[in-house]
Design a protein around this motif. Sequence first.
Motif, mmCIF file in Angstrom:
data_model
loop_
_atom_site.group_PDB
_atom_site.id
_atom_site.type_symbol
_atom_site.label_atom_id
_atom_site.label_comp_id
_atom_site.label_asym_id
_atom_site.label_seq_id
_atom_site.Cartn_x
_atom_site.Cartn_y
_atom_site.Cartn_z
ATOM 1 N N VAL A 198 9.304 -24.450 -58.657
ATOM 2 C CA VAL A 198 9.374 -24.673 -60.224
ATOM 3 C C VAL A 198 9.888 -26.057 -60.554
ATOM 4 O O VAL A 198 10.718 -26.573 -59.970
ATOM 5 N N GLY A 199 9.251 -26.522 -61.809
ATOM 6 C CA GLY A 199 9.592 -27.604 -62.125
ATOM 7 C C GLY A 199 9.979 -27.549 -63.464
ATOM 8 O O GLY A 199 9.845 -26.588 -64.396
ATOM 9 N N MET A 200 10.954 -28.501 -64.044
ATOM 10 C CA MET A 200 11.386 -28.480 -65.586
ATOM 11 C C MET A 200 11.096 -29.725 -66.173
ATOM 12 O O MET A 200 11.387 -30.920 -65.636
ATOM 13 N N TYR A 201 10.530 -29.823 -67.251
ATOM 14 C CA TYR A 201 10.600 -30.794 -68.230
ATOM 15 C C TYR A 201 11.138 -30.603 -69.386
ATOM 16 O O TYR A 201 10.811 -29.642 -70.276
ATOM 17 N N VAL A 202 11.917 -31.434 -70.066
ATOM 18 C CA VAL A 202 12.868 -31.368 -70.983
ATOM 19 C C VAL A 202 12.002 -32.186 -72.312
ATOM 20 O O VAL A 202 11.861 -33.509 -72.310
ATOM 21 N N LEU A 203 11.376 -31.728 -73.268
ATOM 22 C CA LEU A 203 10.647 -32.309 -74.030
ATOM 23 C C LEU A 203 11.585 -33.128 -75.289
ATOM 24 O O LEU A 203 11.436 -33.997 -75.536
ATOM 25 N N ASP A 204 12.508 -32.081 -75.808
ATOM 26 C CA ASP A 204 13.363 -32.545 -76.819
ATOM 27 C C ASP A 204 14.829 -31.969 -76.514
ATOM 28 O O ASP A 204 14.968 -30.882 -76.032
ATOM 29 N N PHE A 241 7.239 -24.794 -65.236
ATOM 30 C CA PHE A 241 5.982 -24.502 -64.887
ATOM 31 C C PHE A 241 6.037 -24.405 -63.131
ATOM 32 O O PHE A 241 6.721 -25.233 -62.606
ATOM 33 N N GLY A 242 5.030 -23.891 -62.500
ATOM 34 C CA GLY A 242 5.133 -23.813 -61.289
ATOM 35 C C GLY A 242 4.334 -22.626 -60.749
ATOM 36 O O GLY A 242 3.502 -22.199 -61.459
ATOM 37 N N GLY A 243 4.697 -22.067 -59.420
ATOM 38 C CA GLY A 243 4.095 -20.765 -58.910
ATOM 39 C C GLY A 243 3.844 -21.099 -57.349
ATOM 40 O O GLY A 243 4.560 -21.881 -56.865
ATOM 41 N N GLU A 244 2.946 -20.439 -56.887
ATOM 42 C CA GLU A 244 2.728 -20.226 -55.453
ATOM 43 C C GLU A 244 2.016 -21.471 -54.930
ATOM 44 O O GLU A 244 0.943 -21.508 -55.401
ATOM 45 N N PRO A 245 2.828 -22.186 -54.107
ATOM 46 C CA PRO A 245 1.692 -23.475 -53.539
ATOM 47 C C PRO A 245 0.827 -22.987 -52.495
ATOM 48 O O PRO A 245 0.831 -21.889 -52.103
ATOM 49 N N PHE A 246 -0.209 -23.879 -52.485
ATOM 50 C CA PHE A 246 -1.249 -23.565 -51.497
ATOM 51 C C PHE A 246 -0.744 -23.966 -49.970
ATOM 52 O O PHE A 246 -0.120 -24.907 -50.057
ATOM 53 N N THR A 247 -1.374 -23.343 -49.123
ATOM 54 C CA THR A 247 -1.011 -23.913 -47.789
ATOM 55 C C THR A 247 -1.719 -25.155 -47.249
ATOM 56 O O THR A 247 -0.979 -25.824 -46.496
ATOM 57 N N GLU A 248 -2.927 -25.466 -48.046
ATOM 58 C CA GLU A 248 -3.471 -26.556 -47.690
ATOM 59 C C GLU A 248 -3.221 -27.858 -48.592
ATOM 60 O O GLU A 248 -2.999 -27.558 -49.638
ATOM 61 N N GLU A 249 -3.131 -29.001 -48.087
ATOM 62 C CA GLU A 249 -2.720 -30.064 -48.966
ATOM 63 C C GLU A 249 -3.975 -30.412 -49.924
ATOM 64 O O GLU A 249 -5.168 -30.101 -49.500
ATOM 65 N N ARG A 250 -3.775 -30.793 -51.073
ATOM 66 C CA ARG A 250 -4.543 -31.063 -52.383
ATOM 67 C C ARG A 250 -4.730 -32.659 -52.281
ATOM 68 O O ARG A 250 -3.989 -33.316 -52.339
ATOM 69 N N PHE A 251 -5.976 -33.039 -52.103
ATOM 70 C CA PHE A 251 -6.261 -34.526 -52.134
ATOM 71 C C PHE A 251 -7.046 -34.998 -53.661
ATOM 72 O O PHE A 251 -7.552 -34.162 -54.243
#
Length: 300
Positions: A198-204, A241-251
């Motif tokens: 999970v990531g958090m971004y504060v807009l205001d 935002f976030g969720g389940e990561p993939f087991t393989e790296e994404r290039f």
Amino acid sequence: MQSNIGLILEEKAADIGNFIVGRLLPFRQKRAVGPFVFIDHMKPTCLKDYQNIDIPPHPHIGLSTLTYLLEGSIFHRDSMGIAIEIKAGEVNWMTAGKGVVHSERTPEYLRKADKFLHGFQIWIGLPKELEQCEPSFHHIDKEAIPVWEEDGIEYKLIAGEIDGKKSPVPVHSPLFFLEIKTNDQKKINIGSKLFGEVGMYVLDGTVKIEGNDYGTSQLLVAKNASLCEFETNGITTLYLFGGEPFTEERFIYWNFVNSDKNMIEQAKNNWKNQNLDAFPKIPGDDEEFVPLPELRTQSQ
């Protein structure tokens, strides 16, 4: 007590023409959060009557793009023949799969008027078995997106599924993109409803986490989604935002995302040579294109 915050990343400014975007992902320290591999915050911008958004035809592979506007309007065209305007509160979801070309421009009726633009451009990786799927596109109206209130806290589930609620955006893996708004100081303990990364971004506004205040232009990444709790300090808008990561790296190379570097090299050659079998022209917008840039892969 050990902190649950794994990373605090400062938003990076990037100039993409008539306005500046704040790049939230990727960073060298963190390439992805769950399946989210790229996030641009299109900062609130007033475009004059002679300024317009004109992002010419460009390709994608191996990902889904999510466009969510807070203000303004963009006209989307793609090589599947889709031509549609996206307005504030709506979502465009385009799955590139084996390859798609699209353009984003100011609608004709706004090109000679002053206008505002503000929103997010997001790339979400595809599961390995779908990286070569046929491209598709979905537009989701503002009214279709789930919105609810609990204890004076406003929630909007832009994409994904959380706590029994589900957005109509047709995602391809377990994820969430959640907007939270408060008008007063509120304590929010949402960890039991989250999963994966999970990531958090504060807009205001600002949030208080473990006794420290965090505000705009910072991306926070939690070590453990189940421990996600924080306090807003008044009028605040933030995104989880976030969720389940993939087991393989994404290039990533330019607009291409894939778990297989060979597929990226193939896409580079196809676009450089304008292979129309791989990347068809866009009906109604086929006079120009963005050339392949010479870049180092962001994964190196």
